[in-house]
Design a protein around this motif. Structure first.
Motif, PDB file in Angstrom:
ATOM      1  N   PRO A   1      14.966 -78.048  -8.296  1.00  0.00           N
ATOM      2  CA  PRO A   1      16.438 -78.034  -8.213  1.00  0.00           C
ATOM      3  C   PRO A   1      17.008 -76.796  -8.900  1.00  0.00           C
ATOM      4  O   PRO A   1      16.435 -76.276  -9.861  1.00  0.00           O
ATOM      5  CB  PRO A   1      16.850 -79.315  -8.943  1.00  0.00           C
ATOM      6  CG  PRO A   1      15.633 -80.185  -8.917  1.00  0.00           C
ATOM      7  CD  PRO A   1      14.459 -79.253  -8.974  1.00  0.00           C
ATOM      8  N   ASN A   2      18.140 -76.331  -8.417  1.00  0.00           N
ATOM      9  CA  ASN A   2      18.823 -75.189  -9.024  1.00  0.00           C
ATOM     10  C   ASN A   2      19.790 -75.730 -10.064  1.00  0.00           C
ATOM     11  O   ASN A   2      20.983 -75.942  -9.794  1.00  0.00           O
ATOM     12  CB  ASN A   2      19.562 -74.382  -7.951  1.00  0.00           C
ATOM     13  CG  ASN A   2      20.109 -73.064  -8.492  1.00  0.00           C
ATOM     14  OD1 ASN A   2      20.322 -72.912  -9.691  1.00  0.00           O
ATOM     15  ND2 ASN A   2      20.350 -72.113  -7.591  1.00  0.00           N
TER      16      ASN A   2
ATOM     17  N   PRO B   1      25.140 -65.831  -1.125  1.00  0.00           N
ATOM     18  CA  PRO B   1      25.055 -66.011  -2.583  1.00  0.00           C
ATOM     19  C   PRO B   1      26.127 -65.246  -3.344  1.00  0.00           C
ATOM     20  O   PRO B   1      26.687 -65.753  -4.327  1.00  0.00           O
ATOM     21  CB  PRO B   1      23.648 -65.491  -2.909  1.00  0.00           C
ATOM     22  CG  PRO B   1      22.867 -65.756  -1.671  1.00  0.00           C
ATOM     23  CD  PRO B   1      23.830 -65.484  -0.549  1.00  0.00           C
ATOM     24  N   LYS B   2      26.433 -64.011  -2.870  1.00  0.00           N
ATOM     25  CA  LYS B   2      27.487 -63.238  -3.546  1.00  0.00           C
ATOM     26  C   LYS B   2      28.852 -63.898  -3.380  1.00  0.00           C
ATOM     27  O   LYS B   2      29.672 -63.914  -4.311  1.00  0.00           O
ATOM     28  CB  LYS B   2      27.504 -61.812  -2.975  1.00  0.00           C
ATOM     29  CG  LYS B   2      28.491 -60.891  -3.672  1.00  0.00           C
ATOM     30  CD  LYS B   2      28.206 -59.427  -3.396  1.00  0.00           C
ATOM     31  CE  LYS B   2      28.375 -59.044  -1.951  1.00  0.00           C
ATOM     32  NZ  LYS B   2      28.225 -57.572  -1.747  1.00  0.00           N
ATOM     33  N   LEU B   3      29.111 -64.456  -2.202  1.00  0.00           N
ATOM     34  CA  LEU B   3      30.381 -65.138  -1.957  1.00  0.00           C
ATOM     35  C   LEU B   3      30.480 -66.418  -2.773  1.00  0.00           C
ATOM     36  O   LEU B   3      31.558 -66.789  -3.250  1.00  0.00           O
ATOM     37  CB  LEU B   3      30.528 -65.432  -0.464  1.00  0.00           C
ATOM     38  CG  LEU B   3      30.414 -64.223   0.473  1.00  0.00           C
ATOM     39  CD1 LEU B   3      30.617 -64.653   1.921  1.00  0.00           C
ATOM     40  CD2 LEU B   3      31.418 -63.144   0.092  1.00  0.00           C
ATOM     41  N   LEU B   4      29.337 -67.104  -2.927  1.00  0.00           N
ATOM     42  CA  LEU B   4      29.322 -68.322  -3.749  1.00  0.00           C
ATOM     43  C   LEU B   4      29.621 -67.989  -5.206  1.00  0.00           C
ATOM     44  O   LEU B   4      30.411 -68.692  -5.871  1.00  0.00           O
ATOM     45  CB  LEU B   4      27.956 -69.002  -3.620  1.00  0.00           C
ATOM     46  CG  LEU B   4      27.732 -70.258  -4.470  1.00  0.00           C
ATOM     47  CD1 LEU B   4      28.739 -71.355  -4.113  1.00  0.00           C
ATOM     48  CD2 LEU B   4      26.297 -70.764  -4.281  1.00  0.00           C
ATOM     49  N   ALA B   5      29.020 -66.909  -5.718  1.00  0.00           N
ATOM     50  CA  ALA B   5      29.298 -66.486  -7.094  1.00  0.00           C
ATOM     51  C   ALA B   5      30.773 -66.123  -7.258  1.00  0.00           C
ATOM     52  O   ALA B   5      31.405 -66.440  -8.273  1.00  0.00           O
ATOM     53  CB  ALA B   5      28.408 -65.299  -7.460  1.00  0.00           C
TER      54      ALA B   5
ATOM     55  N   SER C   1      22.545 -64.051 -11.141  1.00  0.00           N
ATOM     56  CA  SER C   1      21.520 -64.693 -11.963  1.00  0.00           C
ATOM     57  C   SER C   1      22.046 -65.971 -12.606  1.00  0.00           C
ATOM     58  O   SER C   1      21.277 -66.903 -12.871  1.00  0.00           O
ATOM     59  CB  SER C   1      21.028 -63.725 -13.041  1.00  0.00           C
ATOM     60  OG  SER C   1      22.099 -63.338 -13.897  1.00  0.00           O
ATOM     61  N   GLU C   2      23.360 -66.045 -12.841  1.00  0.00           N
ATOM     62  CA  GLU C   2      23.947 -67.239 -13.451  1.00  0.00           C
ATOM     63  C   GLU C   2      23.892 -68.440 -12.522  1.00  0.00           C
ATOM     64  O   GLU C   2      23.891 -69.584 -12.984  1.00  0.00           O
ATOM     65  CB  GLU C   2      25.398 -66.971 -13.846  1.00  0.00           C
ATOM     66  CG  GLU C   2      25.585 -66.009 -15.001  1.00  0.00           C
ATOM     67  CD  GLU C   2      27.045 -65.920 -15.406  1.00  0.00           C
ATOM     68  OE1 GLU C   2      27.550 -66.881 -16.031  1.00  0.00           O
ATOM     69  OE2 GLU C   2      27.685 -64.905 -15.064  1.00  0.00           O
TER      70      GLU C   2
ATOM     71  N   GLY D   1      19.420 -64.728  -8.410  1.00  0.00           N
ATOM     72  CA  GLY D   1      19.345 -63.316  -8.737  1.00  0.00           C
ATOM     73  C   GLY D   1      18.509 -62.508  -7.771  1.00  0.00           C
ATOM     74  O   GLY D   1      18.785 -61.331  -7.539  1.00  0.00           O
ATOM     75  N   GLU D   2      17.463 -63.127  -7.181  1.00  0.00           N
ATOM     76  CA  GLU D   2      16.601 -62.393  -6.257  1.00  0.00           C
ATOM     77  C   GLU D   2      17.275 -62.130  -4.909  1.00  0.00           C
ATOM     78  O   GLU D   2      16.855 -61.251  -4.168  1.00  0.00           O
ATOM     79  CB  GLU D   2      15.303 -63.163  -6.019  1.00  0.00           C
ATOM     80  CG  GLU D   2      14.425 -63.268  -7.263  1.00  0.00           C
ATOM     81  CD  GLU D   2      13.125 -63.994  -6.964  1.00  0.00           C
ATOM     82  OE1 GLU D   2      12.969 -64.465  -5.818  1.00  0.00           O
ATOM     83  OE2 GLU D   2      12.276 -64.082  -7.859  1.00  0.00           O
TER      84      GLU D   2
END
Length: 463
Positions: A11-12, A66-70, A84-85, A89-90
């Protein structure tokens, strides 16, 4: 036999913890991610289940989601959130590298190219840091060392034949015509990337002889160069750079040295227009020297033209004039040569050389020479090369301003806007922007204020 079942992802917990901290529901997060994606031209349809899968099953959505989610979580927290938070990050490394590889192995080259085209056409690809001259270093070096692979034969899926090649050539010819008339932003530009993904990619994974394979790789390289050119024309420099790299690699797979020379010259032109004139000179000279015994005179002439333009941007008139003279000499040889030459270089004729020479001398702040060359370029047919005519008018208008002739400058500037208002090309607008900058000494003149207002309204351009 030992079991080969795949272990489930953990899980994340980092993502789940931040979602809890920001107080957003999975449904609202999914909605906001979709909004940001749609604003960037990416089709997504995420739901609360998608967010749950990212948290509980450790799944990572395709880049750039992922960038949009961040960004979405950062909006809730009121601060920037790093990838990475959220435990992804990868994803940035993977997304940022797609399409930049130049593999030594032809099979790997096909895999890299088709993966990139798929990303572009699913609209998952979002430009990252923009153009980076350093990204060309490895592709250029490897092409200069080995511009042609030994064989193109492949045994795989469907059998590729002449009819398949004809279809791709027709698509390339059609795209070239539309790009010249209407710019890289027209609807036909998307058809090039669709053709690469839906037609060329399956063929590259099929079965073909060495002869058919070389032609297949060459025409696909031509399509990839066109896709890069249209992206470059509308200011999508990151995507353009990746298309050019794949075009260069495919030209090598096809053993097509003169097409590789042309692609590398186009890469030099992009470097030049992004402010890397010195690198452009190296690339143009490398392309010329590597292909001079194999490429047609007209192809080599175009390479020397781009070298001349780069020397002009470096304010080196002697080197610019030498390269321009070499281009003119080669073009003269091409007119006398009855041998075969590729259709994709037929645009480079004396009127095109004269038009670019006018730009060379405009950049050298030599308006007398620029206007002299422009008189020789007047034969360019406006119907076939709408964008080129509009840009040339802006260039010559700027030369008139250098000669302190405001009236003629504004007259040609308005004619340029008349044409370019119908063309979707960021590159063309840059020429009008340069003209507006040259108008600054006359900025208090009513006619100048009116012109600048017009370019702002009709082209979205200001000084």
């Amino acid at each position: 036999m030992a079991s080969t079942t795949r272990r489930p992802r953990p899980p994340n917990t980092d993502l789940a913890r931040l979602i809890e901290a920001c107080g957003a529901s999975h449904k609202s997060l999914a909605l906001r991610v979709n909004q940001l994606a749609h604003a960037a031209g990416i089709e997504t349809d995420y739901t609360h289940t998608s967010v749950a899968n990212w948290c509980r099953r450790g799944m990572t959505p395709k880049w750039p989601v992922p960038k949009l989610l961040a960004q979405t979580i950062g909006e809730r927290l009121g601060r920037p959130v790093d990838l990475s938070e959220i435990g992804m990050g990868e994803a940035e490394t993977i997304g940022a590298s797609v399409g930049l590889d130049f593999p030594r192995d032809p099979a790997d080259a096909v895999r890299v190219a088709t993966s990139f085209w798929s990303s572009v056409n699913r609209r998952d690809f979002l430009a990252g840091s923009g153009f980076a001259a350093s990204a060309f270093t490895t592709p250029v070096t490897r092409w200069l060392v080995t511009p042609a692979d030994e064989t193109a034969e492949r045994r795989g899926g469907q059998q590729v034949g002449r009819a398949d090649l004809s279809e791709l050539r027709e698509a390339a010819d059609d795209a070239r015509r539309w790009d010249s008339k209407y710019g890289g932003g027209n609807w036909k530009a998307n058809s090039v990337t669709d053709c690469l993904d839906r037609r060329a990619a399956p063929l590259l994974q099929g079965s073909f002889s060495d002869k058919i394979g070389r032609e297949l790789f060459s025409v696909t390289a031509e399509l990839s160069r066109l896709a890069g050119w249209t992206a470059f024309d509308v200011g999508q420099h990151d995507a353009a750079q990746r298309h050019f790299i794949q075009a260069l690699r495919l030209a090598r797979a096809g053993g097509d040295v003169q097409l590789g020379c042309y692609v590398l010259t186009t890469m030099a032109m992009q470097s030049l227009m992004r402010g890397f004139a010195s690198e452009a000179i190296d690339m143009a000279q490398g392309a010329f020297n590597r292909a001079k015994r194999q490429a047609a005179p007209r192809v080599l002439a175009f390479t020397k033209l781009i070298e001349a333009r780069a020397h002009a941007r470096e304010n080196n008139p002697n080197a610019a004039c030498r390269a321009l003279a070499a281009s003119e000499d080669l073009l003269g040889r091409a007119e006398q040569d009855c041998g075969d030459e590729p259709g994709w270089i037929d645009f480079y004729v004396h009127s095109r050389l004269s038009a670019d020479a006018a730009e060379v001398f405009r950049d050298l702040n030599n308006p007398k020479a620029a206007l002299m060359w422009n008189r020789q370029a007047a034969a360019m047919p406006p119907g076939a090369f709408t964008r080129s005519v509009g840009m040339r008018l802006a260039i010559v208008a700027t030369a008139h301003l250098q000669a302190r002739d405001l009236d003629h400058g504004l007259e040609l500037g308005n004619r340029s806007v008349d044409i370019l208002a119908r063309v979707q090309s960021t590159r063309a607008k840059d020429y009008v922007r340069e003209f507006n900058t040259a108008l600054i000494p006359w900025r208090r003149e009513p006619a100048v204020r009116a012109f600048i207002h017009r370019t702002r309204i009709e082209l979205g351009v200001a000084a």
